[in-house]
Write a protein that holds these residues in place. Structure first.
Motif, PDB file in Angstrom:
ATOM      1  N   GLN A 110       0.849  -1.595   0.149  1.00 28.05           N
ATOM      2  CA  GLN A 110       0.054  -0.061   0.294  1.00 28.05           C
ATOM      3  C   GLN A 110       1.407   1.193  -0.078  1.00 28.05           C
ATOM      4  O   GLN A 110       1.947   1.267  -0.236  1.00 28.05           O
ATOM      5  N   GLY A 111      -0.041   2.282  -0.148  1.00 29.20           N
ATOM      6  CA  GLY A 111       1.248   3.370   0.025  1.00 29.20           C
ATOM      7  C   GLY A 111       1.582   4.411   1.263  1.00 29.20           C
ATOM      8  O   GLY A 111       0.457   5.317   1.471  1.00 29.20           O
ATOM      9  N   SER A 112       1.851   3.549   1.829  1.00 34.32           N
ATOM     10  CA  SER A 112       2.919   3.752   3.684  1.00 34.32           C
ATOM     11  C   SER A 112       3.757   3.311   3.746  1.00 34.32           C
ATOM     12  O   SER A 112       4.745   2.423   2.888  1.00 34.32           O
ATOM     13  N   SER A 113       4.629   3.377   4.919  1.00 31.27           N
ATOM     14  CA  SER A 113       5.411   3.771   4.608  1.00 31.27           C
ATOM     15  C   SER A 113       5.731   1.987   5.355  1.00 31.27           C
ATOM     16  O   SER A 113       6.801   1.305   5.282  1.00 31.27           O
ATOM     17  N   MET A 114       4.801   1.923   6.673  1.00 30.88           N
ATOM     18  CA  MET A 114       4.779   0.288   7.174  1.00 30.88           C
ATOM     19  C   MET A 114       4.608  -0.699   5.913  1.00 30.88           C
ATOM     20  O   MET A 114       5.601  -1.479   6.280  1.00 30.88           O
ATOM     21  N   ASP A 115       3.510  -0.246   5.560  1.00 35.10           N
ATOM     22  CA  ASP A 115       3.526  -1.709   3.647  1.00 35.10           C
ATOM     23  C   ASP A 115       4.886  -1.647   3.164  1.00 35.10           C
ATOM     24  O   ASP A 115       5.602  -2.313   3.040  1.00 35.10           O
ATOM     25  N   ALA A 116       5.627  -0.672   3.127  1.00 29.84           N
ATOM     26  CA  ALA A 116       6.968  -0.712   2.138  1.00 29.84           C
ATOM     27  C   ALA A 116       8.097  -0.992   2.593  1.00 29.84           C
ATOM     28  O   ALA A 116       8.994  -2.213   2.375  1.00 29.84           O
ATOM     29  N   ARG A 122       0.510  11.094  -1.930  1.00 29.88           N
ATOM     30  CA  ARG A 122       1.571  12.031  -2.036  1.00 29.88           C
ATOM     31  C   ARG A 122       2.184  10.172  -1.342  1.00 29.88           C
ATOM     32  O   ARG A 122       3.816  10.380  -1.605  1.00 29.88           O
ATOM     33  N   SER A 123       1.613   9.551  -0.697  1.00 31.22           N
ATOM     34  CA  SER A 123       2.459   8.635   0.439  1.00 31.22           C
ATOM     35  C   SER A 123       3.301   7.334  -0.845  1.00 31.22           C
ATOM     36  O   SER A 123       3.614   7.103  -1.370  1.00 31.22           O
ATOM     37  N   MET A 124       1.870   7.577  -1.705  1.00 27.39           N
ATOM     38  CA  MET A 124       2.276   6.324  -2.741  1.00 27.39           C
ATOM     39  C   MET A 124       2.825   6.878  -3.680  1.00 27.39           C
ATOM     40  O   MET A 124       4.070   6.010  -4.698  1.00 27.39           O
ATOM     41  N   GLN A 125       2.637   8.233  -4.043  1.00 26.08           N
ATOM     42  CA  GLN A 125       3.666   8.959  -4.834  1.00 26.08           C
ATOM     43  C   GLN A 125       5.660   8.580  -4.590  1.00 26.08           C
ATOM     44  O   GLN A 125       6.132   8.125  -5.526  1.00 26.08           O
ATOM     45  N   ALA A 126       5.163   8.584  -2.737  1.00 26.37           N
ATOM     46  CA  ALA A 126       7.219   8.374  -2.646  1.00 26.37           C
ATOM     47  C   ALA A 126       7.266   7.075  -2.597  1.00 26.37           C
ATOM     48  O   ALA A 126       8.313   6.357  -3.027  1.00 26.37           O
ATOM     49  N   VAL A 127       6.362   5.979  -2.521  1.00 26.31           N
ATOM     50  CA  VAL A 127       6.685   4.416  -2.420  1.00 26.31           C
ATOM     51  C   VAL A 127       7.026   4.716  -3.953  1.00 26.31           C
ATOM     52  O   VAL A 127       7.816   3.241  -3.882  1.00 26.31           O
ATOM     53  N   GLN A 128       5.836   4.763  -5.487  1.00 30.84           N
ATOM     54  CA  GLN A 128       6.679   4.489  -6.704  1.00 30.84           C
ATOM     55  C   GLN A 128       7.978   4.975  -6.881  1.00 30.84           C
ATOM     56  O   GLN A 128       8.139   4.402  -7.726  1.00 30.84           O
ATOM     57  N   ARG A 129       7.686   6.046  -6.074  1.00 29.53           N
ATOM     58  CA  ARG A 129       9.557   6.328  -6.768  1.00 29.53           C
ATOM     59  C   ARG A 129      10.956   6.308  -5.727  1.00 29.53           C
ATOM     60  O   ARG A 129      11.721   5.775  -7.027  1.00 29.53           O
ATOM     61  N   LEU A 130      10.147   5.278  -5.022  1.00 23.43           N
ATOM     62  CA  LEU A 130      11.859   4.736  -4.450  1.00 23.43           C
ATOM     63  C   LEU A 130      11.868   3.186  -5.277  1.00 23.43           C
ATOM     64  O   LEU A 130      12.944   2.652  -5.203  1.00 23.43           O
TER      65      LEU A 130
END
Length: 241
Positions: free
Chosen positions: A109-115, A152-160
């Motif tokens: 999901q678009g969250s840091s914990m999921d990532a 924004r969280s999802m965009q950050a995950v996609q970028r990472l």
């Protein structure tokens, strides 16, 4: 046939929803599917036990690390697809399952914990490649994505993920009421009363596109050697460089 494993060490990442969408869409396409429900919560098994009889579907439950290898080897020659739904925790089953897989799907999901939960799976895959020469194809599937808004969280995950050159399926799994109703009503997506509505049709189109993406990256393989964890013990996860 192919063995596909859904893995993320954080619960609630959307593994079982993705596994159910893949399973029911494959059944709709006349494939024979065996699901190995390795999650102690047994969400997939509970759905199956209350759903109408589906002759091309078999579900194995109460699976342990020692029995997983035997079940996969037995079922992979009998079914078109074997789908493994892992628990959303750090478990010895993780190394066993990925070592037996033709492809590993990592819902995030678009969250840091999921990532972070997905990163633990990716770390293991890199470890097996780097230390043991075991290269297992894998992809991230973005899950529970708001179909109208990219956060924004999802965009950050996609970028990472892009920066780390990690394969991501083109089709994210959207956050849709129909996907929740499958579990509430114990029915496949196409058997819901809402299937004929506009929102239901969008949910079916999302599932179709997701499964098309999976089929494009999964290559059925021959029987795998024993899982890495079964021969040398589960490796300690390292942080990927």
């Amino acid at each position: 046939m192919a063995v596909i494993t859904f893995a993320n060490t954080k619960g609630g990442a959307g593994k079982t929803t993705a596994a159910l969408l893949l399973t029911t869409e494959l059944l709709h396409r006349n494939y024979r599917v065996c699901v190995i429900d390795a999650d102690p919560q047994r969400w997939f098994s509970k759905w199956y036990e209350s759903a109408a009889l589906m002759p091309r579907l078999s579900v194995e439950t109460y699976v342990s690390a020692p029995t997983l290898q035997r079940i996969v080897h037995e079922r992979r020659s009998q079914w078109d697809f074997v789908i493994v739904d892992l628990p959303g925790i750090q478990s010895p089953l993780l190394a066993s399952a990925v070592g037996l897989s033709d492809h590993v799907l990592i819902p995030i999901q678009g969250s840091s914990m999921d990532a972070q939960g997905g990163a633990q799976v990716l770390d293991l895959l890199r470890y097996l490649d780097r230390k043991a020469g075991i290269r297992i194809p894998h992809s991230v599937v973005l899950s529970r994505v708001n179909p109208a808004i990219t956060t924004r969280s999802m965009q950050a995950v996609q970028r990472l993920l892009h920066e780390q050159q990690i394969s991501v399926l083109d089709t994210p799994i959207a956050e849709r009421a129909a996907f929740r109703e499958m579990f509430d009503l114990n029915r496949p997506l196409r058997k819901l009363e809402s299937a004929q509505t506009g929102s239901g049709e969008k949910a079916i189109a999302n599932a179709q596109a997701f499964v098309n993406d999976v089929m494009s990256v999964v290559t059925p393989g021959a029987a795998q050697p024993p899982a890495y964890s079964a021969t040398r013990g589960a490796p300690v996860l390292e942080t990927a460089a």
